[in-house]
Scaffold this motif. Sequence first.
Motif, PDB file in Angstrom:
ATOM      1  N   PHE A  58       0.716  -1.254   0.088  1.00  0.00           N
ATOM      2  CA  PHE A  58      -0.159  -0.103   0.013  1.00  0.00           C
ATOM      3  C   PHE A  58       0.700   1.071   0.010  1.00  0.00           C
ATOM      4  N   GLY A  59       0.368   2.490  -0.250  1.00  0.00           N
ATOM      5  CA  GLY A  59       0.930   3.683  -0.260  1.00  0.00           C
ATOM      6  C   GLY A  59       0.575   4.239  -1.702  1.00  0.00           C
ATOM      7  N   PRO A  60       1.089   5.537  -1.889  1.00  0.00           N
ATOM      8  CA  PRO A  60       2.122   6.361  -1.085  1.00  0.00           C
ATOM      9  C   PRO A  60       1.178   6.647   0.331  1.00  0.00           C
ATOM     10  N   THR A  61       1.901   6.452   1.387  1.00  0.00           N
ATOM     11  CA  THR A  61       1.571   7.054   2.659  1.00  0.00           C
ATOM     12  C   THR A  61       2.657   7.824   3.533  1.00  0.00           C
ATOM     13  N   ILE A  62       2.722   8.040   4.607  1.00  0.00           N
ATOM     14  CA  ILE A  62       3.836   8.507   5.404  1.00  0.00           C
ATOM     15  C   ILE A  62       4.228   7.358   6.478  1.00  0.00           C
ATOM     16  N   GLN A  63       5.619   7.219   6.665  1.00  0.00           N
ATOM     17  CA  GLN A  63       6.187   6.505   7.687  1.00  0.00           C
ATOM     18  C   GLN A  63       5.532   7.041   8.846  1.00  0.00           C
ATOM     19  N   THR A  66      -8.142  -2.373  18.594  1.00  0.00           N
ATOM     20  CA  THR A  66      -9.569  -2.889  18.064  1.00  0.00           C
ATOM     21  C   THR A  66     -10.718  -1.672  18.008  1.00  0.00           C
ATOM     22  N   GLU A  67     -10.226  -0.475  18.634  1.00  0.00           N
ATOM     23  CA  GLU A  67     -10.972   0.746  18.934  1.00  0.00           C
ATOM     24  C   GLU A  67     -11.246   1.229  17.545  1.00  0.00           C
ATOM     25  N   CYS A  68     -12.365   1.445  17.238  1.00  0.00           N
ATOM     26  CA  CYS A  68     -12.917   1.880  15.810  1.00  0.00           C
ATOM     27  C   CYS A  68     -13.230   3.456  15.842  1.00  0.00           C
ATOM     28  N   ASP A  69     -13.587   3.735  16.958  1.00  0.00           N
ATOM     29  CA  ASP A  69     -13.662   5.283  17.087  1.00  0.00           C
ATOM     30  C   ASP A  69     -12.403   6.143  17.181  1.00  0.00           C
ATOM     31  N   ASN A  70     -11.861   6.817  16.143  1.00  0.00           N
ATOM     32  CA  ASN A  70     -10.741   7.719  16.100  1.00  0.00           C
ATOM     33  C   ASN A  70     -10.420   8.856  16.977  1.00  0.00           C
ATOM     34  N   ALA A  71     -11.435   9.322  17.573  1.00  0.00           N
ATOM     35  CA  ALA A  71     -11.306  10.468  18.557  1.00  0.00           C
ATOM     36  C   ALA A  71     -11.319   9.877  19.962  1.00  0.00           C
ATOM     37  N   THR A  72     -11.640   8.774  20.276  1.00  0.00           N
ATOM     38  CA  THR A  72     -11.547   7.889  21.506  1.00  0.00           C
ATOM     39  C   THR A  72     -10.065   7.582  21.592  1.00  0.00           C
ATOM     40  N   LEU A  73      -9.704   6.731  20.607  1.00  0.00           N
ATOM     41  CA  LEU A  73      -8.231   6.439  20.371  1.00  0.00           C
ATOM     42  C   LEU A  73      -7.285   7.553  20.639  1.00  0.00           C
ATOM     43  N   ARG A  74      -7.233   8.472  19.713  1.00  0.00           N
ATOM     44  CA  ARG A  74      -6.455   9.693  19.784  1.00  0.00           C
ATOM     45  C   ARG A  74      -6.424  10.241  21.238  1.00  0.00           C
ATOM     46  N   THR A  75      -7.617  10.211  21.836  1.00  0.00           N
ATOM     47  CA  THR A  75      -7.255  10.979  23.433  1.00  0.00           C
ATOM     48  C   THR A  75      -6.509  10.086  24.067  1.00  0.00           C
ATOM     49  N   LYS A  76      -6.655   8.711  24.026  1.00  0.00           N
ATOM     50  CA  LYS A  76      -5.917   7.597  24.791  1.00  0.00           C
ATOM     51  C   LYS A  76      -4.514   7.578  24.483  1.00  0.00           C
ATOM     52  N   LEU A  77      -4.174   7.769  22.984  1.00  0.00           N
ATOM     53  CA  LEU A  77      -3.025   7.715  22.782  1.00  0.00           C
ATOM     54  C   LEU A  77      -2.014   9.017  23.042  1.00  0.00           C
ATOM     55  N   ALA A 116      -1.508   6.311  13.410  1.00  0.00           N
ATOM     56  CA  ALA A 116      -2.444   5.690  14.531  1.00  0.00           C
ATOM     57  C   ALA A 116      -3.265   7.088  14.960  1.00  0.00           C
ATOM     58  N   LEU A 117      -2.746   8.037  15.121  1.00  0.00           N
ATOM     59  CA  LEU A 117      -3.324   9.264  15.322  1.00  0.00           C
ATOM     60  C   LEU A 117      -4.086   9.914  14.299  1.00  0.00           C
ATOM     61  N   VAL A 118      -3.544   9.560  13.127  1.00  0.00           N
ATOM     62  CA  VAL A 118      -4.284  10.429  11.945  1.00  0.00           C
ATOM     63  C   VAL A 118      -5.299   9.468  11.348  1.00  0.00           C
ATOM     64  N   TRP A 119      -5.090   8.201  11.305  1.00  0.00           N
ATOM     65  CA  TRP A 119      -6.000   7.164  10.796  1.00  0.00           C
ATOM     66  C   TRP A 119      -6.776   6.048  11.575  1.00  0.00           C
TER      67      TRP A 119
END
Length: 243
Positions: A11-16, A195-206, A234-237
């Motif tokens: 996959f890509g292009p993306t960022i490392q 397995t968290e699908c909600d990105n906003a929840t994940l971002r806050t935790k991370l 993980a923060l972005v996607w």
Amino acid sequence: MASKIPVLEIFGPTIQGEGMVIGQKTMFVRTAGCDYSCRWCDSAFTWDGSAKDEIKQMTAEEIWERLLELGGDRFSHVTISGGNPALIKALDELILLLKDNGIRVALETQGSRWQDWFYHIDDLTISPKPPSSGMTTNFAVLDEIIEKLMKSGCIDHVSLKVVVFDDGDFEYAKMVHQRYPYISFYLQVGNDEVTECDNATLRTKLLDKLEWLIEKTVETKEMNDARVLPQLHALVWGNKRGV
Ligand SMILES: C[S@@+](CC[C@H](N)C(=O)[O-])C[C@H]1O[C@@H](n2cnc3c(N)ncnc32)[C@H](O)[C@@H]1O
Ligand SMILES: Nc1nc2[nH]cc(C(=O)O)c2c(=O)[nH]1
Ligand code: SF4
Ligand SMILES: [Mg+2]
């Protein structure tokens, strides 16, 4: 006859999103199979059988063609990850093909196996596993890998990256950094919500965990030369595959 490489994703292009070349625009080739089974592996589909029907046996040429199909002229860097790509001797053909085409090559591995093609990797990330993974580092093997890379003069192309989930992991990271003080050293925030699908929840935790890890690092004199990073992807996607 050209050798086959077991591939799960291209996959890509993306960022490392991690480590020594974080932010670098790159393509990814993800190989299948791992000799570890980390409790919190965010790519468990590479080894737990859940994606076994998606594994394609590909030659280096076929992988290069697919990279060109996806990336066209919009990439100059390819990251090989897994699973553990260091299980696959035949990757030497892909690495040489990429380099012949002017592509810089990065690779992610845990430091449990040596391959002679390590010498040709431009950005080699070795990520020994802390206690929370449930794995035990074979330091005889890791010492040998680091020694070979040191002797060949390619140590500037190598980094160590330890994922940290808790205090025990931080102590392990300190020990690894002290054992190989001349190798650039990265601390990476552990994602225990793969397995968290909600990105906003994940971002806050991370981001909370990032703050915790930064606080520990700034308080610790043995970490004066360490760099602390999140998994930017993980923060972005979030936990999405193929980004
Ligand atoms: C999926 S692994 C594949 C390469 C190789 N098997 C390894 O572990 O280095 C790629 C990177 O992701 C990290 N990683 C895996 N699961 C993670 C998680 N839940 N949180 C943070 N980093 C993780 C690994 O430590 C490694 O540095
Ligand atoms: N964007 C992005 N950066 C990454 N860095 C290491 C990854 C991996 O899974 O090995 C990875 C990944 O899967 N995606
Ligand atoms: S070594 Fe890497 S791919 Fe293998 S289980 Fe651990 S994190 Fe996952
Ligand atoms: Mg990943």
